[in-house]
Scaffold this active site. Sequence first.
Site, PDB file in Angstrom:
ATOM      1  N   TYR A  51       0.179  -4.015   2.758  1.00 30.71           N
ATOM      2  CA  TYR A  51       0.319  -4.431   1.365  1.00 30.71           C
ATOM      3  C   TYR A  51       1.727  -4.959   1.103  1.00 30.71           C
ATOM      4  O   TYR A  51       2.680  -4.197   0.913  1.00 30.71           O
ATOM      5  CB  TYR A  51       0.026  -3.269   0.420  1.00 30.71           C
ATOM      6  CG  TYR A  51      -1.357  -2.665   0.562  1.00 30.71           C
ATOM      7  CD1 TYR A  51      -2.406  -3.379   1.134  1.00 30.71           C
ATOM      8  CD2 TYR A  51      -1.609  -1.367   0.125  1.00 30.71           C
ATOM      9  CE1 TYR A  51      -3.670  -2.817   1.261  1.00 30.71           C
ATOM     10  CE2 TYR A  51      -2.878  -0.806   0.244  1.00 30.71           C
ATOM     11  CZ  TYR A  51      -3.896  -1.531   0.813  1.00 30.71           C
ATOM     12  OH  TYR A  51      -5.146  -0.974   0.941  1.00 30.71           O
ATOM     13  N   HIS A 136      -6.523   1.550   9.551  1.00 27.25           N
ATOM     14  CA  HIS A 136      -6.788   0.466   8.603  1.00 27.25           C
ATOM     15  C   HIS A 136      -7.560  -0.675   9.258  1.00 27.25           C
ATOM     16  O   HIS A 136      -7.071  -1.313  10.186  1.00 27.25           O
ATOM     17  CB  HIS A 136      -5.453  -0.060   8.061  1.00 27.25           C
ATOM     18  CG  HIS A 136      -5.563  -0.784   6.764  1.00 27.25           C
ATOM     19  ND1 HIS A 136      -4.477  -1.352   6.133  1.00 27.25           N
ATOM     20  CD2 HIS A 136      -6.620  -1.026   5.952  1.00 27.25           C
ATOM     21  CE1 HIS A 136      -4.858  -1.900   4.993  1.00 27.25           C
ATOM     22  NE2 HIS A 136      -6.164  -1.726   4.873  1.00 27.25           N
TER      23      HIS A 136
END
Length: 318
Positions: A51, A136
């Site tokens: 992010y 992830h």
Amino acid sequence: MTDIPFDDGPFWLGGAGIGNLLRPVSDADARATIDAAWEAGVRGFDTAPHYGLGLSERRLGAALADRPRDSYLVSTKVGRLLVPARGEGDDLESGGFAVPDDLVRQWDPSPSGVRRSLDESLERLGLDRVDIAYLHDPDVYSLRDGLTQALPTLAELRDEGVVRAVGVGSNSVAALSAAVQTGLCDVVMLAGRYTLLEQPAAALVERCASLGVAVVAVGVYNSGLLGQVRPSAGASYDYAEAPAGLIARANAIADVCERHGVTLPEAALAFPRRADAVRAIALGAQSADQVRENVERAAVDVPDALWDDLRAAGLLEV
């Protein structure tokens, strides 16, 4: 089942927005977003190196620095290392974040890569521990390597007391189903596949309930389509323009919602929390106003009769 109190607070704050997802967010607005969440009783915060190429973790760590560590929960993710790059532009086109591209994501599911990823996340966060570590999006790179190398390493870190719980985060039902079958997951982060609009992960959610694996539902607005009271042309679905058929389906659901005195976004937040395995939802935001709007929506009491009527109309499968 893990003892982490996922459901303290109205929801978890998702950190992609404060990492400049799709558009720039100032440091002041990012801090105001986190502060508004805290003031509303949010005590769970999810982030990732992905992010904003570390920006989300740095901003979250700075905002939490003066708050008692035992009063909140933090999750982050492993699988993508951030390594220096030439940095001639921004990350928006290749990665989806409006930040300089002076770093590049590098997939590394090896034990050393997982441990390095977590160490670097802790440094950016300014913390000595996180509560949950997710692998992830292993399906994007190598699901086999992720489940045979990275996930066992996360389980070792849990057993060593470095993290409290481990799991996998993905929008792939197949990837999460395979992860759950390893027996190593305490929790899965399920993105956009168990929503009011569609429920392809229904069997997975039931399986998690039977195994005691917690589910954190994210993407419950289907990246925007269910976030509007009345979706219109140009609405976003799965980070692209929504097809006309899905917009029509969302509006048909909205018709039923309105007959029960609730809005489409309010029902969208309530739906996943009905499942026993879903212990929390995580919602991203890029402003304090967005946080407050989500808090108000999450507080609405949605009548059970709504779900019955949606099923009768063929608009809900579970």
